[in-house]
Scaffold this motif. Structure first.
Motif, PDB file in Angstrom:
ATOM      1  N   ALA A  39       0.822  -1.205   0.000  1.00  0.00           N
ATOM      2  CA  ALA A  39       0.000   0.000   0.000  1.00  0.00           C
ATOM      3  C   ALA A  39       0.857   1.256   0.000  1.00  0.00           C
ATOM      4  O   ALA A  39       1.786   1.380   0.797  1.00  0.00           O
ATOM      5  N   PRO A  40       0.548   2.230  -0.868  1.00  0.00           N
ATOM      6  CA  PRO A  40       1.223   3.531  -0.786  1.00  0.00           C
ATOM      7  C   PRO A  40       0.755   4.286   0.445  1.00  0.00           C
ATOM      8  O   PRO A  40      -0.288   3.965   1.039  1.00  0.00           O
ATOM      9  N   ALA A  41       1.489   5.282   0.841  1.00  0.00           N
ATOM     10  CA  ALA A  41       1.204   5.993   2.091  1.00  0.00           C
ATOM     11  C   ALA A  41      -0.211   6.554   2.123  1.00  0.00           C
ATOM     12  O   ALA A  41      -0.885   6.517   3.160  1.00  0.00           O
ATOM     13  N   GLU A  42      -0.687   7.052   0.971  1.00  0.00           N
ATOM     14  CA  GLU A  42      -1.997   7.690   0.959  1.00  0.00           C
ATOM     15  C   GLU A  42      -3.159   6.706   1.041  1.00  0.00           C
ATOM     16  O   GLU A  42      -4.318   7.117   1.143  1.00  0.00           O
ATOM     17  N   ARG A  43      -2.874   5.399   1.003  1.00  0.00           N
ATOM     18  CA  ARG A  43      -3.947   4.402   1.092  1.00  0.00           C
ATOM     19  C   ARG A  43      -3.923   3.636   2.419  1.00  0.00           C
ATOM     20  O   ARG A  43      -4.766   2.779   2.650  1.00  0.00           O
ATOM     21  N   LEU A  44      -2.981   3.924   3.297  1.00  0.00           N
ATOM     22  CA  LEU A  44      -2.890   3.187   4.546  1.00  0.00           C
ATOM     23  C   LEU A  44      -4.091   3.443   5.455  1.00  0.00           C
ATOM     24  O   LEU A  44      -4.560   2.547   6.153  1.00  0.00           O
ATOM     25  N   ALA A  45      -4.608   4.669   5.465  1.00  0.00           N
ATOM     26  CA  ALA A  45      -5.758   4.971   6.317  1.00  0.00           C
ATOM     27  C   ALA A  45      -6.981   4.166   5.891  1.00  0.00           C
ATOM     28  O   ALA A  45      -7.748   3.686   6.731  1.00  0.00           O
ATOM     29  N   ARG A  46      -7.168   3.985   4.588  1.00  0.00           N
ATOM     30  CA  ARG A  46      -8.298   3.200   4.104  1.00  0.00           C
ATOM     31  C   ARG A  46      -8.173   1.740   4.547  1.00  0.00           C
ATOM     32  O   ARG A  46      -9.168   1.112   4.925  1.00  0.00           O
ATOM     33  N   LEU A  47      -6.979   1.221   4.512  1.00  0.00           N
ATOM     34  CA  LEU A  47      -6.776  -0.170   4.931  1.00  0.00           C
ATOM     35  C   LEU A  47      -7.003  -0.333   6.431  1.00  0.00           C
ATOM     36  O   LEU A  47      -7.481  -1.366   6.885  1.00  0.00           O
ATOM     37  N   ARG A  48      -6.640   0.685   7.194  1.00  0.00           N
ATOM     38  CA  ARG A  48      -6.774   0.571   8.642  1.00  0.00           C
ATOM     39  C   ARG A  48      -8.226   0.300   9.045  1.00  0.00           C
ATOM     40  O   ARG A  48      -8.495  -0.558   9.890  1.00  0.00           O
ATOM     41  N   SER A  49      -9.162   1.008   8.444  1.00  0.00           N
ATOM     42  CA  SER A  49     -10.562   0.828   8.815  1.00  0.00           C
ATOM     43  C   SER A  49     -11.040  -0.588   8.537  1.00  0.00           C
ATOM     44  O   SER A  49     -11.852  -1.144   9.278  1.00  0.00           O
ATOM     45  N   ARG A  50     -10.511  -1.211   7.480  1.00  0.00           N
ATOM     46  CA  ARG A  50     -10.900  -2.595   7.173  1.00  0.00           C
ATOM     47  C   ARG A  50     -10.269  -3.567   8.154  1.00  0.00           C
ATOM     48  O   ARG A  50     -10.897  -4.518   8.612  1.00  0.00           O
ATOM     49  N   LEU A  51      -9.002  -3.341   8.494  1.00  0.00           N
ATOM     50  CA  LEU A  51      -8.297  -4.289   9.362  1.00  0.00           C
ATOM     51  C   LEU A  51      -8.751  -4.193  10.814  1.00  0.00           C
ATOM     52  O   LEU A  51      -8.689  -5.180  11.551  1.00  0.00           O
ATOM     53  N   GLU A  52      -9.176  -3.027  11.238  1.00  0.00           N
ATOM     54  CA  GLU A  52      -9.574  -2.875  12.633  1.00  0.00           C
ATOM     55  C   GLU A  52     -10.796  -3.723  12.984  1.00  0.00           C
ATOM     56  O   GLU A  52     -11.050  -3.993  14.159  1.00  0.00           O
ATOM     57  N   ALA A  53     -11.529  -4.148  11.969  1.00  0.00           N
ATOM     58  CA  ALA A  53     -12.684  -5.016  12.223  1.00  0.00           C
ATOM     59  C   ALA A  53     -12.264  -6.443  12.540  1.00  0.00           C
ATOM     60  O   ALA A  53     -13.036  -7.215  13.095  1.00  0.00           O
ATOM     61  N   GLY A  54     -11.027  -6.829  12.192  1.00  0.00           N
ATOM     62  CA  GLY A  54     -10.550  -8.180  12.472  1.00  0.00           C
ATOM     63  C   GLY A  54     -10.100  -8.322  13.908  1.00  0.00           C
ATOM     64  O   GLY A  54      -9.605  -7.393  14.527  1.00  0.00           O
ATOM     65  N   ALA A  55     -10.281  -9.537  14.459  1.00  0.00           N
ATOM     66  CA  ALA A  55      -9.931  -9.761  15.867  1.00  0.00           C
ATOM     67  C   ALA A  55      -8.819 -10.781  16.040  1.00  0.00           C
ATOM     68  O   ALA A  55      -8.451 -11.103  17.159  1.00  0.00           O
ATOM     69  N   SER A  56      -8.262 -11.313  14.955  1.00  0.00           N
ATOM     70  CA  SER A  56      -7.249 -12.360  15.063  1.00  0.00           C
ATOM     71  C   SER A  56      -5.889 -11.758  15.412  1.00  0.00           C
ATOM     72  O   SER A  56      -5.650 -10.563  15.253  1.00  0.00           O
ATOM     73  N   ASP A  57      -4.994 -12.638  15.895  1.00  0.00           N
ATOM     74  CA  ASP A  57      -3.633 -12.193  16.198  1.00  0.00           C
ATOM     75  C   ASP A  57      -2.939 -11.676  14.943  1.00  0.00           C
ATOM     76  O   ASP A  57      -2.181 -10.704  14.986  1.00  0.00           O
ATOM     77  N   ALA A  58      -3.190 -12.374  13.829  1.00  0.00           N
ATOM     78  CA  ALA A  58      -2.555 -11.956  12.573  1.00  0.00           C
ATOM     79  C   ALA A  58      -2.980 -10.541  12.202  1.00  0.00           C
ATOM     80  O   ALA A  58      -2.173  -9.720  11.761  1.00  0.00           O
TER      81      ALA A  58
END
Length: 476
Positions: free
Chosen positions: A435-454
């Motif tokens: 991910a380029p720097a300007e797309r990291l915030a968009r990815l964060r919102s998707r990943l924060e919904a996950g609860a796994s260690d990974a």
């Protein structure tokens, strides 16, 4: 107490004050004082404690830390320890996210804190050359001096330092030098030729194909006795091109069968006959060896067709389409490269199988164009999630940088269509790494919904990458 006074007192205390009377003339202690010796001893101990040691007659000088790199900030340091500390790291040093962090540190020109070297040793051993001179020195601390590698950390390459750069940057520099001053580039290559490995000589010779001219003839003729067969073969082919005939093209054309297709409008149709020793499903190595050095324009000209017509005529013939991919890649015609896939090629699988490995000496901007061209326009089928994960791993190793924003947006759409669940699991770490720097915030919102260690580890890596990308190399 001065050093001279210490020198005068020390021998007396070493041999015993009864044997050698102390000279109190330099001390503020009356000689008649019954505790004069005890007070002198206390003064001597204090002086010895704080006196600097004498300078050695000979010593090894250690160079100062490279001022071109700054140390990571405290919050970055904390995240690195949580992710890469030795023993049981959250991320393996071989993980794509670890590689992405090393690349980000190299781009930001920051280095790990020396206090953390021992705890981060596995990470340093994997990427020491990208982390600064101190890190490389640390991981080679037990090697003999003659076994230690050289280190190159310059931002810009010029004629006086290009031999110290990494192989990929050397090839890129030589190609660019050929475009600006072909004779000078040939001189630079010739000056280091005898000391290079066979693989490096081959790569440098491939770089000299740019701007090939008759003035290169003497240099190429001198390679007829080179120790490496592949260098001799390429030199012979380049000499043949100067003479107006490419022997490899002539050999390849013997395998091409020309026909036509269509009823009302006849169109060119091409098929390729594989050698009897090459299995139908094992054509990749032979195609690589035969076509990776052939110019697409020369191939089309030999057929009496345009480049677009030659590509369209190869429809349905997988080996010939693979050859087309190699030739368009060599020509850096990524617009044509993208047109080959719908005709029956599967460039993502070929990427995973390292089919393009010998053709990817590309400058950074062309690597981004290659990444954009190799991703299909449509979403993959049911096997797409696994295929996409492997392809993203290969792309990161090729690019050594994040994807361009537009290419990443397309990749994210492909991942979401391939397998919505996999985006939050297997694909998520690869997406963060690319991910380029300007797309990291968009990815964060998707990943924060996950609860796994990974997912938690991926979020930590995302935080670290976001912090590193925000570092300006121009700040003091």
């Amino acid at each position: 107490m001065r050093r001279a006074a210490v020198s005068s007192l020390l021998p007396g205390f070493v041999v015993g004050t009864s044997r050698r009377a102390l000279d109190y003339s330099r001390l503020a202690v009356p000689p008649a004082d019954p505790k004069a010796d005890l007070k002198a001893l206390a003064l001597l101990a204090t002086a010895l404690r704080f006196a600097p040691p004498p300078a050695p007659e000979t010593y090894f000088a250690v160079g100062p830390r490279d001022s071109g790199r700054r140390l990571v900030r405290q919050e970055q340091r904390t995240l690195m320890l949580r992710l890469f500390v030795s023993g049981k790291p959250a991320l393996s040093p071989q993980d794509d996210l670890a590689f992405a962090v090393a690349l980000a540190m190299e781009r930001a020109r920051v280095a790990p804190h020396p206090f953390d070297f021992h705890r981060l040793e596995p990470f340093l051993r994997a990427y020491g050359e990208r982390l600064g001179a101190d890190a490389l020195t640390f991981i080679e601390r037990d090697k003999a001096v003659e076994e230690r590698r050289g280190y190159f950390d310059a931002e810009h390459i010029a004629d006086d330092n290009w031999t110290d750069a990494t192989p990929a940057r050397r090839v890129d520099f030589l190609e660019r030098r050929r475009l600006s001053d072909a004779p000078r580039a040939r001189e630079l290559a010739g000056a280091v030729w005898s000391g290079e490995s066979a693989d490096m000589r081959f790569r440098l010779l491939k770089a000299l194909r740019v701007g090939l001219c008759v003035e290169d003839r003497a240099f190429l003729e001198g390679l007829a006795k080179d120790r490496a067969p592949k260098v001799r073969d390429l030199a012979a082919r380049l000499l043949g091109k100067l003479a107006g005939a490419d022997p490899m093209l002539a050999e390849a054309m013997k395998r091409i069968r020309v026909g036509s297709r269509g009823l009302l409008r006849k169109r060119l149709a091409l098929t390729m006959e594989l050698p009897a020793t090459v299995a139908k499903n094992n054509w990749r190595q032979w195609v690589r060896e035969t076509f990776s050095e052939i110019d697409l324009a020369d191939f089309a000209s030999a057929l009496g067709a345009t480049e677009e017509e030659a590509i369209e005529a190869a429809k349905g013939d997988a080996p010939l389409l693979g050859a087309m991919l190699l030739m368009t890649l060599r020509a850096r015609r990524f617009d044509l490269f993208r047109k080959v896939a719908p005709l029956g090629a599967d460039p993502l699988w070929l990427l995973i199988e390292d089919f393009f490995a010998d053709s990817l000496d590309l400058p950074p901007e062309d690597r981004q164009a290659f990444a954009a061209a190799i991703l299909p326009a449509d979403a993959p089928n049911a096997r797409g999630a696994g295929l996409l994960t492997q392809a993203m791993n290969r792309l990161l190793r090729i690019l050594e940088a994040p994807l361009a924003a537009s290419t990443f947006d397309h990749l994210l759409q492909m991942a979401m269509k391939a397998d919505a669940q996999a985006v939050d699991a297997a694909l998520s770490s690869h997406l963060v790494a690319l991910a380029p720097a300007e797309r990291l915030a968009r990815l964060r919102s998707r990943l924060e919904a996950g609860a796994s260690d990974a997912a938690a580890h991926t979020l930590l890596a995302l935080d670290l990458l976001d912090s590193l990308e925000s570092v300006s190399t121009h700040d003091n």
